[in-house]
Design an enzyme around this catalytic site. Sequence first.
Site, PDB file in Angstrom:
ATOM      1  N   TRP A  67      19.604  -3.160  -7.711  1.00  0.00           N
ATOM      2  CA  TRP A  67      19.542  -1.708  -7.480  1.00  0.00           C
ATOM      3  C   TRP A  67      18.865  -1.503  -6.130  1.00  0.00           C
ATOM      4  CZ3 TRP A  67      22.456   0.972 -10.684  1.00  0.00           C
ATOM      5  CH2 TRP A  67      22.737   0.439 -11.944  1.00  0.00           C
ATOM      6  N   HIS A 124      24.862  10.172 -13.753  1.00  0.00           N
ATOM      7  CA  HIS A 124      24.667   9.608 -12.407  1.00  0.00           C
ATOM      8  C   HIS A 124      25.775  10.056 -11.452  1.00  0.00           C
ATOM      9  CE1 HIS A 124      21.071   7.240 -12.968  1.00  0.00           C
ATOM     10  NE2 HIS A 124      21.540   6.747 -14.084  1.00  0.00           N
ATOM     11  N   TRP A 179      21.190  -3.872 -20.618  1.00  0.00           N
ATOM     12  CA  TRP A 179      20.111  -3.813 -19.614  1.00  0.00           C
ATOM     13  C   TRP A 179      18.779  -3.467 -20.226  1.00  0.00           C
ATOM     14  CZ3 TRP A 179      17.501   0.698 -17.704  1.00  0.00           C
ATOM     15  CH2 TRP A 179      17.953   1.924 -18.220  1.00  0.00           C
ATOM     16  N   ARG A 193      22.508   4.001  -3.423  1.00  0.00           N
ATOM     17  CA  ARG A 193      21.148   4.352  -2.985  1.00  0.00           C
ATOM     18  C   ARG A 193      20.956   3.918  -1.541  1.00  0.00           C
ATOM     19  NH1 ARG A 193      20.638   3.446  -8.554  1.00  0.00           N
ATOM     20  NH2 ARG A 193      20.285   5.466  -9.538  1.00  0.00           N
ATOM     21  N   ASP A 246      25.425   5.040 -18.468  1.00  0.00           N
ATOM     22  CA  ASP A 246      23.986   4.969 -18.724  1.00  0.00           C
ATOM     23  C   ASP A 246      23.290   6.293 -18.411  1.00  0.00           C
ATOM     24  OD1 ASP A 246      24.728   4.418 -16.029  1.00  0.00           O
ATOM     25  OD2 ASP A 246      22.673   3.832 -15.589  1.00  0.00           O
ATOM     26  N   GLU A 247      22.144   6.478 -19.057  1.00  0.00           N
ATOM     27  CA  GLU A 247      21.185   7.524 -18.708  1.00  0.00           C
ATOM     28  C   GLU A 247      21.830   8.903 -18.524  1.00  0.00           C
ATOM     29  OE1 GLU A 247      17.700   5.000 -16.546  1.00  0.00           O
ATOM     30  OE2 GLU A 247      19.402   5.455 -15.266  1.00  0.00           O
ATOM     31  N   TYR A 251      17.235  -7.979 -13.711  1.00  0.00           N
ATOM     32  CA  TYR A 251      17.245  -7.100 -12.534  1.00  0.00           C
ATOM     33  C   TYR A 251      16.483  -7.747 -11.371  1.00  0.00           C
ATOM     34  CZ  TYR A 251      19.135  -2.920 -14.882  1.00  0.00           C
ATOM     35  OH  TYR A 251      19.944  -2.013 -15.521  1.00  0.00           O
ATOM     36  N   PHE A 252      17.164  -7.886 -10.256  1.00  0.00           N
ATOM     37  CA  PHE A 252      16.560  -8.534  -9.098  1.00  0.00           C
ATOM     38  C   PHE A 252      15.910  -7.543  -8.123  1.00  0.00           C
ATOM     39  CE2 PHE A 252      18.663 -13.005  -8.700  1.00  0.00           C
ATOM     40  CZ  PHE A 252      18.056 -13.374  -9.875  1.00  0.00           C
ATOM     41  N   ASP A 253      15.913  -6.252  -8.430  1.00  0.00           N
ATOM     42  CA  ASP A 253      15.244  -5.332  -7.507  1.00  0.00           C
ATOM     43  C   ASP A 253      13.737  -5.302  -7.768  1.00  0.00           C
ATOM     44  OD1 ASP A 253      16.429  -4.157  -9.871  1.00  0.00           O
ATOM     45  OD2 ASP A 253      15.520  -2.275  -9.265  1.00  0.00           O
ATOM     46  N   GLU A 261      17.305   1.279  -4.570  1.00  0.00           N
ATOM     47  CA  GLU A 261      16.390   2.358  -4.188  1.00  0.00           C
ATOM     48  C   GLU A 261      15.455   1.908  -3.060  1.00  0.00           C
ATOM     49  OE1 GLU A 261      17.086   1.580  -7.319  1.00  0.00           O
ATOM     50  OE2 GLU A 261      17.230   3.378  -8.584  1.00  0.00           O
ATOM     51  N   ASP A 306      26.941   6.993  -7.420  1.00  0.00           N
ATOM     52  CA  ASP A 306      25.705   7.354  -8.124  1.00  0.00           C
ATOM     53  C   ASP A 306      25.258   8.710  -7.603  1.00  0.00           C
ATOM     54  OD1 ASP A 306      23.182   7.158  -9.627  1.00  0.00           O
ATOM     55  OD2 ASP A 306      23.671   5.033  -9.760  1.00  0.00           O
TER      56      ASP A 306
HETATM   57  C1  ACM Z   1      20.596   1.195 -15.541  1.00  0.00           C
HETATM   58  O1  ACM Z   1      19.683   0.508 -15.094  1.00  0.00           O
HETATM   59  N1  ACM Z   1      20.469   2.499 -15.614  1.00  0.00           N
HETATM   60  C2  ACM Z   1      21.843   0.611 -15.993  1.00  0.00           C
END
Ligand code: ACM
Length: 718
Positions: A430, A244, A374, A154, A307-308, A395-397, A432, A183
Amino acid sequence: MPFRRLLTGIVCCLPIVLFAQPALVPWPTAIELKEGIFPLKQVSVIEGEGAQGWGRMLRSDLVANDALARNQDEILHSVRFQRDTAQGEKGYAITVERDRVTIDAATRQGALNATQTLRQLATKDSTGTRHWPCVRIQDAPAFAWRGTMLDVSRHFYPVDFLKRYIDVLASLKMNIFHWHLTDDQGWRVEVKKYPRLTEVGAWRTEADGSRYGGFYTQQEVKEVVAYAEARGITVVPEIEFPGHCTAAIAAYPWLGCRQDTIAVATTWGVFHDVYCVGRESTWTFFQNVLDELIPLFPSPWFHIGGDEVPKDRWQACPDCQARMKKEGLADEHGMQAWAVQRLQKYLAKQGKRMIGWDEVLEGGLDSTAIVEVWRGDDEARKARANGNAMIRTIYFDASPANLTLDKVKAFDPRVDGDARGILGAECPVWSERIDPRSIGWYVFPRIQVFAERMWSGEVHDGIDARIAPHIARLEHEGWITATADKDLFRSAVRFDPGTRTWRATAACGRPDMQVQWAMGKDSGVFVDSLVVQQTGTLRLTPVWNGNAVQDPTVITITPNKALGAKQEVSPLPSEKYGRDPLQGLTDGLLGTASYGDGLWQGWQGVDPVVIIDLDSVRTIRELSIRCLQQVPAWIVLPTSISFETSPDGKAWTMLATATHQVPIEEAGPLVHDFIAHARTPIKARYVRAVLHNSGKLPAWHLGAGGDSWIFADEVIVR
Ligand code: ACM
Ligand code: ZN
C-alpha cells in the site's frame, strides 16, 4: 532431498571456491553441484521440439553479456530446451555439463522458471569470465499464487518503474502482479467511455495546493501486461467496488448516493461516499467500465476490491433503500453481499473468476469466488468453511522497525498449519507512505524471503548469505534496500528553553544516508543533529546515493511572545500524542497536517484549560490557538475557545471567545486559528484559555457516539 544432502557433503571435503552455495533465491527443490564449469562464451541456444520462443529471455541475456556465438562456426557450447512432460506445469530440470546445458520443461512457464535459475547461477571467476557451474537441478513450486500487489492510487508509479519492478519479481519466480488501479485518492486507468475518470479522478489537490496524479492509457496497460506476460507474470487488475471510490464519484457525482460534488481524497483512510448500488445507472457505469477493461487483461481473474465499505450513505439513500426492499435484503450488509454477487455473475459471463478482499464473505458469498484474506486467521477460517479458495497476505508497507525480517521469515500462508484451499499469498504494498523513491526500503530484502517461502514452501538455511548478492545488485541498479530492521527516516525537533534554540535530530535507516536541511537561504547536510537559532520553515530531506528517498519533512517555527513560557494544562494532554506536555504549546513548533507528528497536544471528551505564564507583564495585542480537525480520526475543532488575561494569575479579565464556521462534515486535515484581538493593547502576565469540546461524534460517523478529541498547538501571543 538426496541432492541437498549431497551438496552439504561435498562442501565439507572440496575447495569452497568451486562448490560455494550458489546464490539461488528461491532455493530449488534439489540441487547437486558437480565438478567443472560451462563457460559463458560462444554459446548457442537451441529450442527443441515444441519449444517455440522458450529461450528468448535467455538469448537476450546472453547477447547482453556478449556470450552468444555470432555464427555457426563459433559455437563451442550449447543450451538446449527440450520438452519433458514429467516436469509438470511449472517445474523444470537443468543439467549443466562442461559443453552443454539441457533444460527439461513441459511448458513455457517451466522453461521460464529454469531460465531465471540459470540467470542467477551465472558466476564470475577471478578473471571476470562468466560461467555456469556444472550442476543438476530439479525444481517445482510449492504454491501456485506467488504474488505482490502494488497500490498505484495513493502514489503513482510510471510504466518504466513497473517494468523494472516486474523484472525483479520475475527473477524471483513470482508469477502474479496484482495491480490496485483505483482508490479514493486516484483513478489510474483510462476508460474511453468515461473520460472524466482520468481527467478529474486521476488528480488531487494536495494540502500545499500542488496537483498530484497520473494514469495509465489503455495502450500503456497493454504494454505492461505484455511485458509481464513475457516474463511469466500474470497481471491481475483490481477495480475497487463498491467502496474506496471517492475519485470515481469526484469525476461523476451521480455515482454516489448523495450525487453531490466531492473532491478526490487527499488524506488516507476509509471514506463515506461509496457507489450507490440502488440506482441502475451505477450498474450501467460499472459494467461499461468492466467491458472496456476486461479485454486488456488476459488474466482469468478479476479483483473487485470489496473492502471497507461504510454503510451510512446507503442507509440514508432512498434509491438504496428501495433496492433493499425490492431484492428482499434484510440490511445494508445483505445489500453488499447482493452487489458483490451481482458483479461476480457479470464477471463470470465474461469468463472471469472474481477475487475480493475478505469482506466479500459478509452476508454470504458464492464458493467459486477467491477470497484475499487480509484481516487474519479468523477470516481465513471463514473462507475455508465457506469453501472458497484463498490468497493469504503479508503487508509490506509496514516499517521494517515493526515488521522485522525475522517476522517475514516466519510468515506461513497456511491456515492452522493446513494448506487446503490456499492458492498462495501476496505481499501487498500500500502506497500511502511509499512511492517509487522509497519502495525498495519496504520490499527488499523482504520479497526475496517471501518468494522463497512461496516457491520452496519454506525458508531454507543460508538465506541471508544467498540474498546478499541480490541486494548488492539491486542497490547498484539504484534501489534503496533495508539494511536493518529500522524506519527509513525519523526526525524530531525540540525546543531548548535555556538557549532558546531548537535541536533537530534525525535517524536514518542506513548508515550511508544523510539528512539535507534547508531554512530560508541556508542549507546543508547533517548526520545526527542540527541546532536551529532562528524561526522560519525548516525542511529535512533524507538522501541516499545523492537522491531524496522521501518528500521533505517540513517544520514551521514561529516567533511569538509566548515562546518558552511556562504552561499549565489541566487536565494533562494524552500521552499517546504530544511529546511535551510541559512545553508543547509554547515551543514555537507548529503542528503539521499529520496528527501523529508529536507536536499536537490531544484531549478526548474534556474542555482543557491552558494557562500561560509570560514571566513578566507584557503588552498583548492578539492571542490565538491553532487547532486541528481530522474528523475520520475523531479529531474535531472545539466549538469555541475563550481567552482571559491577568496581571497576577488571580484576577482574570475576559478578552473574547473565538468561534468558527467549519462544519464537522469537513473531514480535514485542516488547521483553524482561534484568534482574540485586543481593541486596545492589554498589559498582562498570564493568559488563560478554555477549549470547549464539540461533544459526541455524530450518528453518521464510524465512531458515532464516541467522545471527540481536541488537538491544539500552539498558543501564540502577539
Ligand atoms: C485492505 O487493506 N483494505 C484490503
Ligand atoms: Zn444509494
